[in-house]
Design an enzyme around this catalytic site. Structure first.
Site, PDB file in Angstrom:
ATOM      1  N   LYS A 126       6.823  22.519   6.799  1.00 37.45           N
ATOM      2  CA  LYS A 126       6.064  21.600   5.949  1.00 37.45           C
ATOM      3  C   LYS A 126       6.839  20.305   5.720  1.00 37.45           C
ATOM      4  O   LYS A 126       6.281  19.203   5.839  1.00 37.45           O
ATOM      5  CB  LYS A 126       5.738  22.246   4.600  1.00 37.45           C
ATOM      6  CG  LYS A 126       4.818  21.393   3.724  1.00 37.45           C
ATOM      7  CD  LYS A 126       4.677  21.946   2.326  1.00 37.45           C
ATOM      8  CE  LYS A 126       5.837  21.496   1.455  1.00 37.45           C
ATOM      9  NZ  LYS A 126       5.667  21.845   0.036  1.00 37.45           N
ATOM     10  N   ASP A 144       0.641  21.597   1.084  1.00 37.42           N
ATOM     11  CA  ASP A 144       1.314  21.903  -0.175  1.00 37.42           C
ATOM     12  C   ASP A 144       0.294  22.577  -1.093  1.00 37.42           C
ATOM     13  O   ASP A 144      -0.795  22.942  -0.658  1.00 37.42           O
ATOM     14  CB  ASP A 144       1.907  20.635  -0.812  1.00 37.42           C
ATOM     15  CG  ASP A 144       0.834  19.640  -1.249  1.00 37.42           C
ATOM     16  OD1 ASP A 144      -0.379  19.894  -1.038  1.00 37.42           O
ATOM     17  OD2 ASP A 144       1.201  18.595  -1.816  1.00 37.42           O
TER      18      ASP A 144
END
Length: 216
Positions: A126, A144
């Site tokens: 990420k 997220d």
């Protein structure tokens, strides 16, 4: 948790178009001046607000303006700069290890390839994706808590993990992923909030399938 109806292909296209219309030039709210500062900011932002990170980083960047200075930093001193950030103990260790790796393996330059970024301490998929999205406009999706929540509320994903959700969104949206990622972050942060989402006059109201909170 109740099963949410999946968005149709037509709905996916409409959702994509609306996000691009309402957030045409969306960028991160993290404040940085170069790739080194961006990477540090993204690393610190894990489970911490961008607002808090922006308060912390000016003094940190002044003390350690480049990978070499950070690689040689004292751990307790780094901790003192970021101790109002969540998980600051681990983050301080990872920041120093990351900088040491950059100095030793990348000639003091932060690599701008995802496969190389994830080799750095404290940099997962990420984080690497967010850096590539923001700095290089890469056609990547990063998930997220905000993106995860919005994706589930719109029936774009029913994945149980952020990585799987990222795969589903990338497959369904295909293009403009960098813009869509940031649009979904901002939409989730300020409109489609976990608690008390602002549903009245929401431009996405027609595509919302639930107001439940989804956590990742």
């Amino acid at each position: 948790m109740a099963k949410v109806k999946k968005a149709t292909k037509k709905e996916i296209e409409e959702i994509k178009a609306l996000f691009l219309k309402h957030y045409p030039d969306s960028v991160t709210e993290l404040e940085y001046r170069n790739l080194y500062e961006l990477l540090i900011s993204v690393m610190l932002s894990a489970q911490c607000t961008d607002k808090r990170v922006n308060v912390i980083t000016p003094a940190l960047f002044e003390a350690y303006p480049d990978p070499v200075s950070l690689a040689n930093a004292d751990l307790d001193e780094v901790k003192s700069y970021i101790n109002t950030c969540s998980f600051f103990n681990n983050k301080a260790k990872n920041l120093i290890k990351m900088a040491q790796s950059v100095v030793e393996n990348y000639e003091n330059e932060i690599p701008l390839e995802r496969d190389e970024l994830v080799k750095l301490a404290g940099v997962g998929q990420k984080t690497a994706n967010v850096v590539m999205i923001e700095y290089a406009g890469a056609n990547l999706m990063a998930v997220d808590t905000h993106v995860y929540r919005v994706a589930h509320r719109f029936g774009l994903s029913d994945a149980k993990t952020a990585v799987k959700c990222e795969e589903e969104l990338s497959k369904k949206f295909k293009t403009d992923l960098h813009l869509l990622h940031q649009a979904m972050v901002l939409f989730g942060r300020y409109k489609c909030k976990a608690l008390k989402p602002e549903c009245e006059e929401c431009f996405m109201a027609a595509h919302c399938k639930t107001t439940q909170t989804f956590k990742v």
